[in-house]
Design a protein around this motif. Structure first.
Motif, short mmCIF file in Angstrom:
data_model
loop_
_atom_site.label_atom_id
_atom_site.label_comp_id
_atom_site.label_asym_id
_atom_site.label_seq_id
_atom_site.Cartn_x
_atom_site.Cartn_y
_atom_site.Cartn_z
N ILE A 1 -89.75 18.33 73.80
CA ILE A 1 -91.11 18.84 73.64
C ILE A 1 -92.04 17.70 73.24
O ILE A 1 -91.82 17.06 72.21
N LYS B 1 -92.09 28.94 75.05
CA LYS B 1 -91.64 27.65 74.53
C LYS B 1 -90.79 26.92 75.55
O LYS B 1 -90.04 27.54 76.32
N MET B 2 -90.90 25.62 75.56
CA MET B 2 -90.14 24.77 76.47
C MET B 2 -88.79 24.46 75.84
O MET B 2 -88.71 23.98 74.72
N ARG B 3 -87.73 24.74 76.59
CA ARG B 3 -86.38 24.54 76.08
C ARG B 3 -85.52 23.65 76.97
O ARG B 3 -84.42 23.28 76.59
N GLU C 1 -98.16 20.71 69.96
CA GLU C 1 -97.00 20.66 70.86
C GLU C 1 -97.40 21.17 72.24
O GLU C 1 -98.28 22.03 72.37
N HIS D 1 -95.99 23.06 75.63
CA HIS D 1 -94.91 23.93 76.07
C HIS D 1 -95.10 24.32 77.53
O HIS D 1 -95.94 23.75 78.23
N THR D 2 -94.35 25.31 77.96
CA THR D 2 -94.29 25.66 79.37
C THR D 2 -95.64 26.07 79.94
O THR D 2 -96.05 25.60 80.99
#
Length: 938
Positions: free
Chosen positions: A668, A662-664, A690, A692-693
């Motif tokens: 997003i 997950k992108m943090r 979504e 993400h990374t």
């Protein structure tokens, strides 16, 4: 509006500390700032910035005097009433500092106040040097009286304009927040407003002037709600009238102006800036329409130059390092562009749009400090474009003799050794600023007559008059057909030569390849008799579920058979005394069903000629209970084995996917209310997609998740809604994934614009029914809105994947090259993309990768036929050819032209071809009817 007392005292404390420090302010004894009267001067200036910095408002017609421990403010009674509240909210840290307010109501009061302030200056330090803004020349009662008293007192004026600018350039938290919001407005106005206006002008072939576009951009800056941008309330305006330039006439200076010429489809430079609560932001981008390779190469050089400049904008470095690094880079790598490099590469931003003390040129010794904000403007001015470099150009680029490129961004200096933060985060990638819209065959431009003057249209590929098209159509079609046939003959000869070489290579390496073939492993239920179960009865049929085997007695000895070798079991009708059970086995000489496992087939093929196979066994028993139980157990074991084999075959080519990360570290990108195909469960699956990374995640409303890794996506397609009922994003995967217990290579997310089925009223409606017109307009606006949302999401996904070192680019089908056909059961629109031939709106999806296509054959191509069939032969000859039926005959020339452009060979017959006669030979074989002989029939 009340003055922020906390902000005022904090900034006043910083100004006092700076004024007291040695080596600053050119040894002045006091500072004087005179706010200009709006009736005399309406433009923004340094005095306005100083008052805004301290008070949050300009206070025109006021005078500020700063000495070591006191600040005097002379203003009208109304302004003084607002300032008096500050005296009651003084913080304890400023107890030793005094603020004195002088009310001015009449001319006599002005003279008295000025004389008193002169005495204050004389008592401060030496009392002879006064720091002021010497370049601010204006006339008013207060300014005239003040200048006269200064001259009479013999006090020297010292210019501290640059020193005040340097002091205000280091932004506190409040200023940083305002600058970030100004940068956000600037970025959104450029992205969702100005650039879309330019794109719409080209898409609609509508002539529009630079000034018209700039006026709309300025309106977006002052009313961001028109582009659906919501920001906290506060004064918002444009820093300057937006600058839009094209057509070869460019000026990269910040003082440039927008002319009234029409927008031209060549190189378009767009610059604009927004001011939020008086804090400025600025950015510029260059858009390229049908650029030639030389322009793209120059742009890549500019991107390298921009990275080099950003790398030296660090705290503690001198401002001149930016210009020096730029000149050094261009001198070493691209000396031919040195003369096109501007002397200044940007300037400081803040309350003043262009801070004179923070110009990014080669002579500025000032230092970068944390939280300073700059407009970095890198570009090349008047780059020559030689005729040879634009020989293959399309559109108005052919008329350019020189062009300019500019990229400007608002950046904030970071602490330590970090590179600056770019606040205007609009993409500078080539794919996001380049457009290819003009047809190469369209050599003439359309000229529109307006008030007797000819105006060049921005239309791309605009159709000429029907009379002109009819006049030249015959000659153009004949020329095009001849060129296509010549190109096809060349491609066919190359194909034949390459296939002969490939066949020779395969023939030479066949022996070695055969010896390297691995055998299919045989079934081994038991390695030895010691592994047999201990409780096997000698004269009964025994089923070993764990080993998937059946023990049958033969002369009192239990013999094991694997369940995969049993074709079926039959229990005939019993007679009076006995019950029967027949076991039928797979054996050579009989047809094998499609559900036979590969191991069984390999055993029969390998040992069928040299071994004896048991075909059938019949058992009789006087006790029916045991044979019936054995029959049921065998049937259950066969069922389980078939299910296990089917599942193994389904998952044979599945590849374990990496886990989604997950992108943090940033926001997003997500898009909600999407429908996924294939469905996870039920009749419809809706949810949110979504980015993400390392991949995409779809979360349904039932909280079911589907993860698609970037590395597993082979082709990503975005199909906007034009005449379809949906706008969609489609992913064709390298390795299949399991969705809803089924394996799939394709995953699609879409939103329906209108219902696929519409109930028609029995009554007739008028042609100009206002309700129907309104409904059509709403539908048209909805289509455009959804197309923009999906397009923006695709760009965000591309940026995220690129940021994390993944390669993902969305391709859009070429609708103008599409044709109708029947690939499965119904007539659909089939459209080419860069890498595929697709239909994505109907299920099952139709996707053919062009890299896998060996040859295309057209059937039933006769003069009387109204449609024809298209057979796609794949490079993997073990796969059956793909057929597209019932294509209208009028599409034949367009399809053949597209295939030729893709360097794919094609042939055409009047009747259907029997491909089973040619494909087994691999098309090329010596002495046998291969492709060369087959092609000779064409």
């Amino acid at each position: 509006m009340a003055i922020d007392a906390g902000l005022f005292w904090r900034r006043l404390s910083q100004l006092q500390t700076c004024f007291k420090s040695e080596g600053h302010w050119r040894k002045v004894d006091a500072i004087s700032i005179l706010a200009l009267d709006r009736s005399d001067e309406t433009s923004f200036n340094k005095s306005s910035a100083c008052f805004l910095h301290l008070f949050g408002r300009e206070l025109p017609g006021s005078l500020l005097i700063m000495v070591e421990d006191t600040m005097h403010i002379a203003a009208s009674c109304t302004k003084c009433a607002n300032l008096e509240d500050l005296l009651h909210r003084k913080p304890p840290s400023m107890e030793n500092f005094t603020v004195v307010i002088h009310r001015i109501s009449m001319h006599s009061d002005v003279e008295i106040v000025c004389k008193h302030l002169i005495d204050v200056i004389r008592q401060s330090r030496g009392g002879t040097r006064l720091g002021c803004l010497t370049k601010m020349q204006h006339s008013s009662n207060l300014s005239d009286s003040w200048n006269a008293n200064l001259l009479k007192a013999g006090i020297d004026k010292v210019d501290v304009t640059s020193l005040l600018g340097m002091h205000m350039s280091t932004n506190d938290d409040y200023a940083q927040l305002c600058v970030r919001r100004a940068a956000t407005v600037t970025h959104k106005v450029l992205k969702h407003g100005t650039i879309r206006l330019v794109e719409d002008a080209f898409d609609e072939a509508r002539p529009v002037t630079h000034e018209e576009l700039a006026a709309k951009a300025e309106d977006f800056c002052e009313n961001p709600s028109k582009i659906n941008l919501k920001i906290p309330p506060g004064p918002l305006e444009s820093c300057y009238f937006p600058i839009i330039q094209s057509g070869g006439d460019y000026d990269l200076r910040p003082s440039a102006s927008t002319n009234e010429r029409f927008l031209s489809d060549d190189v378009v430079v767009v610059s604009l800036g927004a001011r939020y609560k008086s804090y400025c932001a600025n950015m510029a981008r260059t858009l390229f329409i049908d650029p030639v390779p030389q322009i793209q190469n120059t742009y890549s050089v500019l991107l390298d130059l921009r990275r080099r400049c950003l790398d030296v904008m660090r705290a503690g470095f001198q401002l001149r390092c930016v210009a020096e690094a730029a000149r050094s880079f261009i001198s070493e790598k691209h000396p031919n562009l040195l003369g096109c490099l501007p002397k200044s590469l940007g300037f400081g931003l803040g309350l003043d749009f262009r801070e004179a003390a923070l110009i990014l040129n080669s002579k500025n010794p000032n230092l970068f400090a944390p939280n300073m904000v700059f407009s970095l403007s890198v570009g090349f001015h008047n780059i020559p474009l030689a005729p040879a470099e634009k020989a293959a150009a399309r559109g108005s680029v052919r008329k350019l003799s020189k062009y300019s490129i500019l990229i400007a961004d608002t950046v904030m200096i970071q602490g330590g050794s970090e590179t600056p933060e770019v606040l205007t985060k609009h993409s500078v990638d080539w794919c996001d600023v380049s457009y290819f819209i003009n047809d190469s065959s369209d050599g003439q431009r359309i000229v529109l007559e307006s008030d007797g003057a000819s105006v060049q249209s921005v239309a791309h590929g605009t159709a000429r008059s029907s009379r002109l098209r009819d006049r030249k159509r015959g000659f153009q079609e004949e020329t095009t057909c001849g060129n296509r046939k010549a190109r096809q003959a060349e491609l066919m000869q190359q194909k034949i030569v390459s296939k002969r070489e490939e066949a020779q290579h395969i023939h030479n390496g066949h022996q070695r390849a055969s010896s390297m073939l691995s055998k299919v492993p045989e079934i081994e239920a038991y390695i030895s008799t010691r592994e047999y179960p201990n409780d096997i009865p000698s004269n009964e049929i025994y089923v070993d579920v764990e080993a998937q085997s059946i023990f049958v007695p033969v002369n009192g000895v239990p013999i094991p058979f694997h369940i995969s070798m049993i074709k079926n079991t039959v229990q005939p009708d019993p007679d009076r005394n006995s019950t029967y059970l027949r076991l039928n086995f797979f054996a050579p000489g009989q047809p094998l069903g499609k559900d036979v496992v590969p191991t069984t087939t390999s055993v029969i093929e390998e040992h069928g000629h040299s071994s004896i196979f048991v075909k059938e066994m019949l058992y009789r028993s006087h006790e029916s209970r045991r044979l019936t139980a054995a029959y049921r157990m065998i049937q259950e074991l066969r069922k389980r084995f078939r299910q296990h084999a089917a599942k193994a075959a389904e998952e044979a080519d599945l590849v374990a996917q990496e886990k989604l990360v997950k992108m943090r570290d940033q926001r997003i990108p997500r898009m909600s209310d999407l429908t996924m195909r294939p469905f996870i469960s039920g009749k419809k699956t809706t949810g949110t997609l979504e980015a993400h990374t390392n991949g995409l995640r779809f979360i349904s409303k039932k909280h079911e998740t589907v993860d698609l890794m970037y590395e597993n996506i082979k082709h990503s397609l975005f199909q906007p809604c034009e005449n379809e009922v949906m706008v969609l994003i489609h992913f064709h995967l390298k390795h299949p994934v399991i969705i809803g217990r089924k394996k799939t290579h394709d995953v699609q997310f879409f939103t329906e614009v209108v219902d696929a089925s519409v109930a028609l009223e029995s009554g007739k409606s008028a042609m100009y029914d206002p309700d129907e017109i309104d409904e059509e307009q709403r539908e048209r606006h909805l289509r455009k809105k959804l197309n923009d949302i999906f397009k923006e999401f695709c760009k965000k996904v591309e940026r995220v994947s690129k940021h994390y070192q993944h390669k993902l680019e969305f391709d859009i089908p070429y609708r103008d090259l599409g044709f109708h056909g029947v690939p499965h059961r119904e007539m659909v629109l089939i459209q080419p993309t860069v890498h595929c031939l697709v239909n994505l709106t109907e299920t099952p999806f139709f996707i053919v990768e062009l890299d896998h296509v060996e040859h295309v054959h057209f059937e039933r191509c006769t003069l009387r036929a109204t449609n024809f069939d298209m057979v796609i032969i794949l490079k993997n000859l073990e796969l059956a050819p793909i057929s597209i039926n019932a294509i209208p005959m009028g599409e034949l020339d367009g399809i053949q032209e597209w295939l030729t452009d893709c360097t794919l060979t094609y042939t055409a017959f009047c009747s259907a071809a029997k491909f089973d006669e040619y494909i087994p030979h691999g098309f090329i074989s010596h002495g046998r009817p291969g492709k060369q002989a087959w092609l000779g029939r064409a």
